[in-house]
Design a protein around this motif. Structure first.
Motif, short mmCIF file in Angstrom:
data_model
loop_
_atom_site.label_atom_id
_atom_site.label_comp_id
_atom_site.label_asym_id
_atom_site.label_seq_id
_atom_site.Cartn_x
_atom_site.Cartn_y
_atom_site.Cartn_z
N HIS A 142 -13.92 5.99 -5.31
CA HIS A 142 -14.01 6.45 -6.70
C HIS A 142 -12.61 6.64 -7.31
O HIS A 142 -12.44 6.53 -8.53
N THR A 143 -11.62 6.92 -6.46
CA THR A 143 -10.25 7.07 -6.95
C THR A 143 -9.66 5.73 -7.36
O THR A 143 -8.76 5.68 -8.21
N GLY A 144 -10.16 4.65 -6.75
CA GLY A 144 -9.66 3.33 -7.12
C GLY A 144 -9.05 2.53 -6.01
O GLY A 144 -8.51 1.44 -6.24
N PHE A 145 -9.13 3.03 -4.77
CA PHE A 145 -8.57 2.28 -3.64
C PHE A 145 -9.42 1.04 -3.38
O PHE A 145 -10.64 1.12 -3.26
N ALA A 151 -7.44 3.07 4.40
CA ALA A 151 -6.82 4.33 4.00
C ALA A 151 -7.32 5.48 4.88
O ALA A 151 -6.53 6.32 5.33
N VAL A 152 -8.63 5.52 5.13
CA VAL A 152 -9.19 6.57 5.98
C VAL A 152 -8.66 6.43 7.41
O VAL A 152 -8.34 7.42 8.07
N ARG A 232 -0.90 2.01 -3.30
CA ARG A 232 -1.98 1.01 -3.26
C ARG A 232 -2.95 1.18 -4.42
O ARG A 232 -3.86 0.36 -4.57
N LEU A 233 -2.78 2.24 -5.19
CA LEU A 233 -3.68 2.45 -6.33
C LEU A 233 -3.27 1.55 -7.50
O LEU A 233 -2.09 1.28 -7.70
N PRO A 234 -4.24 1.09 -8.29
CA PRO A 234 -3.89 0.30 -9.47
C PRO A 234 -3.07 1.13 -10.45
O PRO A 234 -3.24 2.35 -10.55
#
Length: 235
Positions: A142-145, A151-152, A232-234
């Motif tokens: 939901h954050t955009g990854f 990531a986890v 890594r987020l847009p």
């Protein structure tokens, strides 16, 4: 056609109905965790656990077939203590920080769990660990990854690695019969002597707070991991 072998995990086989209300899987796992916390993995055996529960081997194996199964259950039960972020958390960094710090606190209460995480068969099938991973993945999605799974994995690798080292250090402290500050001061004495300080002068280390130092090391390292993930987020 070759017969399919069963998956070697407690989570993949059905449970049996308890014949005695005094002995059930939850009671067995709870007592096993107490033994692990007191004496470590090496001290736990099905025989000793049965004696502690005043239960025969047949009664024990009706609920838990092997020690490997028992460790899977114990690991997942302990991970149920970790506070997981809500899927709709507004600030992903705050939520991940809280989860990582809760994981660390849980692992330090149960210093055997990080070592066992990599050895307890298919531990990831446990409901508590699976739920934790799912919540983290949902949050990061939901954050955009674009790749929340990786990531986890990075977050878990950092948290497990740091906490394993910290648990080993605290075990060393406990076995030394000294306080953490006293043992740390002994380790710092040779470098202090090389720089012209009196080795018997403990004032140089008297103001050290080992707990605060460990807290800051974990938090600062986690910040670096999160900084890396944030790239890594847009935009």
């Amino acid at each position: 056609m070759a017969e399919k072998k069963p998956v070697p995990s407690v989570w993949t086989r059905p449970t049996t109905a308890p014949r005695s209300p005094a002995l059930n899987r939850a009671t067995i796992v709870r007592e096993a965790i107490a033994m692990l916390d007191e004496d470590g993995i090496e001290a736990l055996s099905m025989r000793k656990l049965g004696a502690r529960l005043n239960a025969g081997a047949t009664s024990m194996y009706r609920h838990v077939a092997t020690k490997d199964e028992l460790m899977e259950l114990a690991v997942d039960e302990v991970l149920g203590e970790v506070v997981v972020p809500e899927d709709g958390a507004r600030n992903w960094r705050d939520a991940v920080n809280a989860c990582a710090e809760s994981f660390r606190a849980t692992a330090l209460r149960h210093p055997w769990v990080c070592t066992e995480l990599g050895q307890a068969g298919l531990a990831y099938l446990g409901p508590n660990l699976a739920s934790m991973i799912e919540h983290l993945r949902n949050l990061l999605t939901h954050t955009g990854f674009a790749d929340p799974h990786t990531a986890v994995d990075a977050l878990f690798s950092y948290s497990i690695g740091m906490t394993t080292t910290e648990s080993a250090w605290l075990t060393t402290v406990a076995r030394s019969g000294q306080t953490e500050a006293e043992l740390l001061a002994r380790f710092l004495q040779p470098p202090l002597a090389e720089h012209g300080h009196d080795p018997d002068d403990h004032n140089a280390t008297a103001d050290l707070d080992p707990v605060t130092i460990r807290d800051l090391k974990f938090i600062n390292g986690l910040d670096i991991v999160l900084d890396g993930l944030a790239t890594r987020l847009p935009a």
